[in-house]
Design a protein around this motif. Structure first.
Motif, short mmCIF file in Angstrom:
data_model
loop_
_atom_site.label_atom_id
_atom_site.label_comp_id
_atom_site.label_asym_id
_atom_site.label_seq_id
_atom_site.Cartn_x
_atom_site.Cartn_y
_atom_site.Cartn_z
N LEU A 112 -7.11 -2.24 4.64
CA LEU A 112 -5.56 -1.99 4.67
C LEU A 112 -4.77 -3.53 4.76
O LEU A 112 -3.52 -3.14 5.12
CB LEU A 112 -5.36 -0.95 5.77
CG LEU A 112 -5.89 0.44 5.71
CD1 LEU A 112 -5.52 1.24 6.88
CD2 LEU A 112 -5.35 0.90 4.36
N LYS A 113 -5.47 -4.43 4.51
CA LYS A 113 -4.66 -5.85 4.40
C LYS A 113 -3.45 -5.79 3.59
O LYS A 113 -2.24 -6.24 4.08
CB LYS A 113 -5.62 -6.71 4.42
CG LYS A 113 -4.89 -8.27 4.64
CD LYS A 113 -5.92 -9.39 4.06
CE LYS A 113 -5.27 -10.66 3.97
NZ LYS A 113 -5.99 -11.77 3.52
N GLY A 114 -3.63 -5.58 2.62
CA GLY A 114 -2.88 -5.29 1.43
C GLY A 114 -2.29 -6.76 1.13
O GLY A 114 -2.94 -7.74 1.48
N LYS A 115 -1.15 -6.91 0.33
CA LYS A 115 -0.53 -8.08 0.15
C LYS A 115 0.96 -7.77 0.24
O LYS A 115 1.59 -7.07 -0.64
CB LYS A 115 -1.13 -8.54 -1.15
CG LYS A 115 -0.40 -9.80 -1.62
CD LYS A 115 -0.99 -10.28 -2.94
CE LYS A 115 -0.48 -11.86 -3.38
NZ LYS A 115 -1.10 -12.15 -4.67
N PRO A 116 1.61 -8.47 1.02
CA PRO A 116 3.25 -8.28 1.14
C PRO A 116 4.06 -8.47 -0.31
O PRO A 116 3.70 -9.29 -0.86
CB PRO A 116 3.76 -9.33 2.08
CG PRO A 116 2.53 -9.52 2.99
CD PRO A 116 1.27 -9.36 2.19
N ASP A 117 4.70 -7.42 -0.67
CA ASP A 117 5.27 -7.50 -2.03
C ASP A 117 6.75 -7.03 -1.87
O ASP A 117 7.58 -6.64 -2.90
CB ASP A 117 4.44 -6.54 -2.92
CG ASP A 117 4.74 -5.07 -2.65
OD1 ASP A 117 5.16 -4.60 -1.49
OD2 ASP A 117 4.39 -4.31 -3.32
N ILE A 165 0.92 -1.31 -0.03
CA ILE A 165 0.16 -0.06 -0.06
C ILE A 165 0.97 1.12 0.03
O ILE A 165 1.87 1.40 0.83
CB ILE A 165 -1.02 -0.07 1.22
CG1 ILE A 165 -1.89 -1.20 1.24
CG2 ILE A 165 -1.86 1.34 1.23
CD1 ILE A 165 -2.69 -1.43 2.42
N VAL A 166 0.58 2.10 -0.88
CA VAL A 166 1.57 3.15 -1.28
C VAL A 166 1.01 4.57 -0.23
O VAL A 166 -0.30 4.75 0.13
CB VAL A 166 1.60 3.54 -2.45
CG1 VAL A 166 2.67 4.76 -2.70
CG2 VAL A 166 1.91 2.47 -3.41
N ASN A 167 1.89 5.25 0.12
CA ASN A 167 1.74 6.54 1.03
C ASN A 167 1.85 7.83 0.37
O ASN A 167 2.82 7.86 -0.31
CB ASN A 167 2.29 6.42 2.28
CG ASN A 167 2.10 5.22 3.14
OD1 ASN A 167 1.22 5.45 4.04
ND2 ASN A 167 2.92 4.30 3.01
N LEU A 180 -7.10 -22.74 2.63
CA LEU A 180 -6.28 -21.55 2.88
C LEU A 180 -6.17 -20.70 1.76
O LEU A 180 -5.86 -21.29 0.58
CB LEU A 180 -4.95 -22.06 3.81
CG LEU A 180 -5.23 -22.82 4.81
CD1 LEU A 180 -3.86 -23.33 5.25
CD2 LEU A 180 -6.21 -22.35 5.85
N ARG A 181 -5.82 -19.37 1.87
CA ARG A 181 -5.37 -18.67 0.88
C ARG A 181 -3.71 -18.92 0.65
O ARG A 181 -3.09 -19.28 1.51
CB ARG A 181 -5.50 -17.21 1.06
CG ARG A 181 -7.34 -16.93 0.97
CD ARG A 181 -7.60 -15.37 1.08
NE ARG A 181 -8.81 -15.06 1.03
CZ ARG A 181 -9.81 -15.17 -0.03
NH1 ARG A 181 -8.99 -15.55 -1.21
NH2 ARG A 181 -10.92 -14.86 0.12
N PRO A 182 -3.23 -18.32 -0.66
CA PRO A 182 -2.04 -18.79 -0.93
C PRO A 182 -1.00 -18.04 0.26
O PRO A 182 -0.02 -18.98 0.30
CB PRO A 182 -1.72 -18.21 -2.34
CG PRO A 182 -3.22 -18.31 -3.13
CD PRO A 182 -3.96 -18.09 -1.77
N GLU A 183 -1.23 -17.12 0.73
CA GLU A 183 -0.53 -16.25 1.49
C GLU A 183 -0.39 -17.19 2.59
O GLU A 183 1.06 -17.19 3.34
CB GLU A 183 -0.74 -14.96 1.68
CG GLU A 183 -0.80 -14.02 0.49
CD GLU A 183 -2.25 -13.80 -0.04
OE1 GLU A 183 -2.75 -13.01 -0.34
OE2 GLU A 183 -3.04 -14.83 -0.06
#
Length: 776
Positions: A232-237, A141-143, A643-646
């Protein structure tokens, strides 16, 4: 809505809200001390079920005020209905999931920092706010910044705090915020509903709403709960999205100074690469299908499984679209699916809006039939400028990479892992299976609608305690013993370094014992449609009746028998095999069709007590705690074990970390031309972590781990984070590099580090693990 609002709490809040409406309407007609006394408790209960919702709290306070003013008489009916409508609306908004946030815009004065810069205050930047920005970046998530201040002074203060480089599109000026935010959103090429604006001034929040319909806003006093909000969970990248928006920011700045838009595009040196979709692209394609709206011209959403099926369909042509320009490599930004001369899917990331990529690709495909669905940010059918400024790359992305070593130096001794479990292990095993491991996965399979092999501990034990006649009887009368793998477990073949178990079938499936044979116990699963008992009775007999006449249902496995079975398995495993047990989910949910299933949850809790106590008491067992990673409804799909992939990725890393805590003594690196050099692991991003843990589990000392996009801490005890790749440059004489296939696929990445000779590195082969749930 915050992460604390579980499915159960949502239902509870809605039920209580209905009770509150009925009670207040009743009070408007006639007095009732009992109902009047009950209402404050009901309002409090709703606020406990929906925490951190300021609008619900304020609407509830309005109802409390109404009751106080009408303490000795019935409240006014119109006033009652008005406040109830406001309350229902506030609750509905709190319980409605907000769109995922891709950009957070921060005010500065009395929001990001304490104090007012223009008034000469001593500014204090809370460390928690700095940590929030960095965590949002980690989540992809960008700020950005929108503040009424002097640009140079604000920048200087943020640079002193070491946080300036975490922001993009800073709009710092003494100008109305509504218009500034509108400009930020346009430059970021996003929709207002995917943007969150944080400010301490309610008037600024209202102004931002007025100019940007759909914008999400947050009062600065609610900042302590910011990171718990599900939107705001996002996805780690690993910071990849911030890097992409930095490129976009640079492009916007140069576009503003160019003589014309066409001149800017011609100076950008834009290259497009079109690549047939590979199985490992499925997750990226699924992510784009889920997240992309503005340039998704077909807007058909698919599950990850459906994407995989589509990619494998020979009747369709699918390809990913990658873009690079002089600002950097933007990676995969588009995907299409052609059937004949019709585009079934045609979509691109909003990052490439105004570059003409979508028009160029559409023309490149010969302008096939395309039915555009809904509103889009551009049209693929035409362009204002010629598209000859775009170049098609035809070279292989690995053309500049060094040739991999010809022989597989670890083919004779990979880390050997046995995994036994149900669908919860699907993504987990996919992560465990890499170029350094040899994985045997025994799972539930299907023949048509009939479930095949069971993996419950009772079933594993039956493979050895049943006689051949018993097994023949089971194959004749029970669907789930007819599969090609029935009674064929490789659990005890003595070849495994590690054995990893999950226990969904022990938590869910009933055991049936034959009346005249105590040792003949069968574990019965339902069909894929959950409509019939999987029994094949003698011809002409009813399945349920035959089962009841010949078998007693023992119900779910008891904790005592479960412990006995685990010890029975451990006693028969070779001494060198290390056993890892995964706990069952304790999240209070079962599946979409049956959200509440207390019996299953109680069984999970019972069996988890056994698992944890065994791991604490018996050194043969190691614990993998699923519930560290399954803590939210969003961590699984339609079923608590899906489960989700993450989550599968993180649990797999937890398992590898447990293995690395007691590493094997292997000669994994023996055949490699180390020549006294230490080992460095080089990767692109988070994919480097399982490779690193696997090497450590195999007894390999990794002196340095470097990544193109270093990831932040994932909450795993996996040692120090990786360093940037730049720290490896020019050290081929000191560090032998093991390279992940993901990094090797980046053009020129290794050559730029000085790794140009095959004897200086080993590029790990990229091979997908076949997880096939269908028996032929």
């Amino acid at each position: 809505m915050t992460a604390a609002i579980t499915t159960d709490n949502q239902e509870r809040a809605r039920h209580l809200a209905g009770t509150i409406r009925e009670a207040l309407v009743y009070l408007a007609d006639r007095e009732s001390p009992e109902i009047r006394n009950m209402l404050p408790e009901a309002l409090d209960a709703v606020e406990q079920a929906v925490p951190d919702s300021r609008s619900v709290r304020l609407a509830g306070d309005a109802i409390r005020q109404l009751l106080r003013h009408a303490a000795h008489h019935q409240p006014d009916r119109l006033a009652t209905l008005s406040r109830l409508d406001r309350y229902d609306q506030a609750l509905s908004e709190a319980l409605t999931p907000r769109p995922a946030v891709k950009l957070v815009i921060w005010d500065l004065d009395d929001t990001f920092w304490r104090g007012t810069l223009a008034e000469g205050d001593t500014l204090v930047i809370p460390p928690a706010h700095v940590a929030m920005v960095r965590e949002l970046t980690r989540r992809g998530i960008v700020n950005a910044i929108c503040s009424k201040n002097d640009f140079a002074a604000a920048r200087q203060r943020l640079e002193q705090a070491g946080i300036w480089d975490q922001f993009v599109f800073p709009h710092i000026a003494f100008a109305p915020k509504g218009q500034l935010i509108k400009e930020i959103i346009e430059q970021a090429q996003l929709r207002a509903e995917n943007v969150l604006f944080i400010d301490d001034n309610p008037q600024n929040l209202e102004e931002a709403h007025f100019y940007n319909a759909g914008l999400q806003t947050l009062d600065a006093q609610e900042l302590p709960n910011l990171l718990h909000r599900p939107e705001l969970k996002g996805k780690p990248d690993g910071g990849a999205r911030l890097a992409q928006y930095k490129l976009l920011e640079q492009r916007v700045q140069e576009r503003m100074t160019a003589s014309s838009n066409e001149a800017f595009l011609r100076q950008s040196d834009i290259h497009v690469r079109i690549t047939s979709t590979a199985p490992h692209d499925a997750e990226r394609v699924h992510d784009m299908l889920t997240r992309t709206n503005q340039l998704n011209f077909t807007k058909q959403r698919l599950t990850l499984e459906e994407v995989g099926t589509l990619i494998a369909d020979p009747a369709r042509t699918t390809a990913t679209v990658s873009v690079r320009d002089r600002f950097g490599d933007h990676g995969v930004i588009g995907w299409y699916c052609l059937q004949g001369h019709t585009l079934e899917h045609f979509l691109f990331s909003c990052r490439i809006i105004n570059l003409g990529i979508e028009q160029w690709v559409y023309a490149h495909l010969g302008r096939p039939k395309l039915d555009v669905v809904g509103e889009t940010a551009s049209s693929p059918f035409d362009s204002d400028v010629p598209l000859d400024y775009i170049t098609l790359d035809t070279a292989s992305p690995t053309a500049n990479a060094p040739t991999t070593l010809q022989a597989d130096p670890v083919a004779h001794r990979k880390l050997r892992i046995f995994a036994s479990g149900a669908c919860d292990m699907y993504y987990l095993v996919g992560t465990l299976a890499n170029a350094l491991t040899d994985v045997t996965f025994e799972c539930n399979t299907f023949r048509g609608n009939a479930r095949g092999v069971n993996v419950a501990t009772e079933y594993l034990r039956s493979c050895f305690e049943m006689s051949d006649d018993d097994k023949a009887f089971c194959r004749q009368h029970f669907h789930n013993y007819t599969g090609q793998g029935a009674f064929q477990t490789q659990l005890f073949n003595g070849q495994h370094d590690y054995a990893l178990f999950s226990f969904n079938d022990d938590a869910e499936l009933f055991i049936h014992q034959k009346r005249d044979q105590d040792q003949l116990r069968v574990v019965l699963s339902e069909s894929a449609t959950y409509s019939v008992t999987p029994v094949m009775p003698p011809e002409g007999q009813d399945a349920d009746k035959w089962l009841c006449e010949h078998f007693d249902s023992l119900g779910l496995i008891t904790p005592e028998r479960f412990r006995e079975n685990l010890c029975w398995i451990a006693d028969r495993m070779p001494a060198h095999t290390r056993i890892l047990l995964m706990t069952l989910p304790e999240f209070n949910y079962f599946r979409n069709a049956l959200p509440s299933f207390p019996q299953y949850r109680r069984q999970c809790l019972r069996l988890n007590r056994v698992i944890r106590s065994l791991c604490a008491e018996d050194p043969r067992f190691g614990l993998i705690e699923m519930n560290r990673y399954i803590t939210d409804r969003q961590h699984f799909t339609d079923y608590v074990m899906h489960l989700r992939p993450e989550q599968g990725f993180f649990i797999a890393c937890e398992a590898l970390h447990r293995m690395a805590q007691r590493p094997l003594a292997t000669d994994l690196m023996g055949p490699l031309p180390l020549r006294g050099r230490q080992v460095a692991l080089l990767g692109k991003g988070l994919e480097t972590l399982p490779y690193r843990l696997t090497l450590e589990a195999a007894g390999v000392e990794v002196a340095l781990c470097a990544a193109q996009s270093p990831w932040a801490d994932q909450g795993l005890a996996h040692g120090t984070p990786p360093v940037p790749l730049s720290q490896v440059a020019g050290q081929a004489d000191k560090l032998f590099a093991i390279v992940t296939p993901q990094l090797a696929a980046s053009p020129g990445s290794l050559a730029s580090l000085g790794y140009t000779r095959p004897e200086d590195c080993w590029i790990l082969p990229d091979s997908a693990f076949n997880l096939d749930w269908k028996e032929r």
